[in-house]
Scaffold this active site. Structure first.
Site, PDB file in Angstrom:
ATOM      1  N   GLY A   6      27.037 -14.597  15.790  1.00 54.40           N
ATOM      2  CA  GLY A   6      26.238 -14.295  16.966  1.00 54.40           C
ATOM      3  C   GLY A   6      26.419 -12.839  17.350  1.00 54.40           C
ATOM      4  N   HIS A  26      41.665 -12.891  25.854  1.00 54.54           N
ATOM      5  CA  HIS A  26      41.389 -14.058  25.017  1.00 54.54           C
ATOM      6  C   HIS A  26      42.638 -14.920  24.815  1.00 54.54           C
ATOM      7  CE1 HIS A  26      37.657 -11.825  23.365  1.00 54.54           C
ATOM      8  NE2 HIS A  26      37.283 -12.753  24.219  1.00 54.54           N
ATOM      9  N   ASP A  81      39.156 -15.291  14.045  1.00 58.07           N
ATOM     10  CA  ASP A  81      38.274 -14.554  14.962  1.00 58.07           C
ATOM     11  C   ASP A  81      38.656 -13.079  14.915  1.00 58.07           C
ATOM     12  OD1 ASP A  81      36.540 -13.844  16.936  1.00 58.07           O
ATOM     13  OD2 ASP A  81      37.340 -15.200  18.456  1.00 58.07           O
TER      14      ASP A  81
END
Lengths: 182, 182, 182
Positions: free
Chosen positions: B14, B55, B89
């Site tokens: 994305g 995060h 990630d």
């Protein structure tokens, strides 16, 4: 053999290196030969030349290749009825060529409109590849802004008249319209 | 508890701030612990450090975190079989690290190929997050062009071998392949 | 007449010239008048003024237009209950205005949060248009990075509370959530 539902105009767009050309070629190869590949890219530097040569090798000898950076509608008129399928790769390079060649083919918008009229009159199935170029920050360069507006406008026009339209992401199609191919 | 269909490799890509990391984490948290978060980001400046810390706080204490900017395949070999799920990630930061570390891990293309081979041999379910970076105007910077070509190539490779692949937009998934998760 | 399933908040995002404003307008015109168009764009230069005038002509006389670059929540409070539908075009321009007006309306994040709260309290159906701006190479300009993070964050927030959310590509919608409109 794969089943390809009948289409007159199929449209694939996507980001850079999204696999749209590979998927377009796979669609074309499910249709009977002879097949015409219309390359709109010009080998202006080594990087481009390497890309073009790489793609030509990948297609193999079953394809005929015409290179045409500008007079795309004329090429389609000439090719119509002589091939089992025509693949144009890609529309955004063609628009970029029109923009940088001093309007010798008229305003790019008029050329795009004329191109869409030509599409509607074709009897040979055609597959059109285009780039998504307007999903980033607004470019500071006004020519780049003009280009992305032109590209978005043409993508909308072509998708509107296409039987099948997909957005290609990571090599996989998201169907915008039409029944699944392959 | 949510029902997660079995998958070996799940892929999410994305744009920036599209919610892909949050969704990936939600998928991982429907699988049994212990869970491994593999961070490819390096805290090179304050902006990055703040993002990484934010995060990490969001994941909470149920996660173990390994930071590895370069040797991603080696990390997966070591982690395999020891966790209920592995989340990486993200792949694009890893590619960016490979590009800027002078090829000490070989050509980025070879590293990407080796990484995909490692993926195919894993027994622990793995979730991979990547960025879409090729949907804007062609960058003038040749390194940026090289990076977006690499990213597009790897996204295609990973999506091809994944059981589930989604494009995340505004926090919501568009399924490219596979059955719906959660 | 087309059937429009009831919605309170509809959300459309897409790249530049993707056809999102045209589609949003078509959705609005399937709802009963009077219709309010809230333009967040400011005619700062000729290029912008031409765009705004073009869009105003395209909408025709059945629409009322309010221009508001900054105080979007206040405008919605004022308009609520007085129209058959409200269309806001677009959220990303609004965020850009907030960023460049020295925080006179508070931090953009707070303004975005307040805007979402206002959305939840509306009784008039509202259609929101936004841009996808984070699908290119990471911008070198830190303000541009801040802007695309803000835009991604707000798009996620609005999509989460919307009944219907679509990604518009080449003039055609990919449904992220909700039942098909028109």
């Amino acid at each position: 053999m794969s089943i390809v539902p009948p289409f007159r105009v199929a449209f694939l767009s996507g980001g850079a290196k999204s696999g749209k050309s590979t998927l377009a070629q796979r669609w074309a190869e499910a249709l009977p030969p002879p097949r015409l590949y219309v390359a709109t890219g010009e080998a202006l530097d080594e990087e481009m030349a390497a890309r073009i040569a790489h793609h030509q090798r990948a297609r193999g000898p079953q394809w005929q290749t015409w290179e045409e950076p500008l007079a795309l509608a004329a090429v389609l008129h000439e090719a119509n009825g002589r091939y089992g399928v025509i693949l144009v790769d890609c529309l955004t390079l063609w628009l970029s060529n029109l923009l940088t060649h001093d309007h010798q083919f008229g305003h790019p918008e008029s050329a795009a409109d004329q191109f869409c009229k030509t599409l509607e009159g074709l009897t040979t199935p055609i597959i059109l590849v285009s780039n998504e170029v307007g999903w980033g920050i607004v470019p500071e360069n006004s020519l780049a802004r003009r280009f992305r507006d032109l590209a978005g406008r043409l993508n909308q026009q072509v998708a509107a008249l296409a039987d099948v339209a997909v957005l290609v992401v990571s090599g996989l199609p998201l169907y915008l319209k039409g029944r699944q191919i392959l």
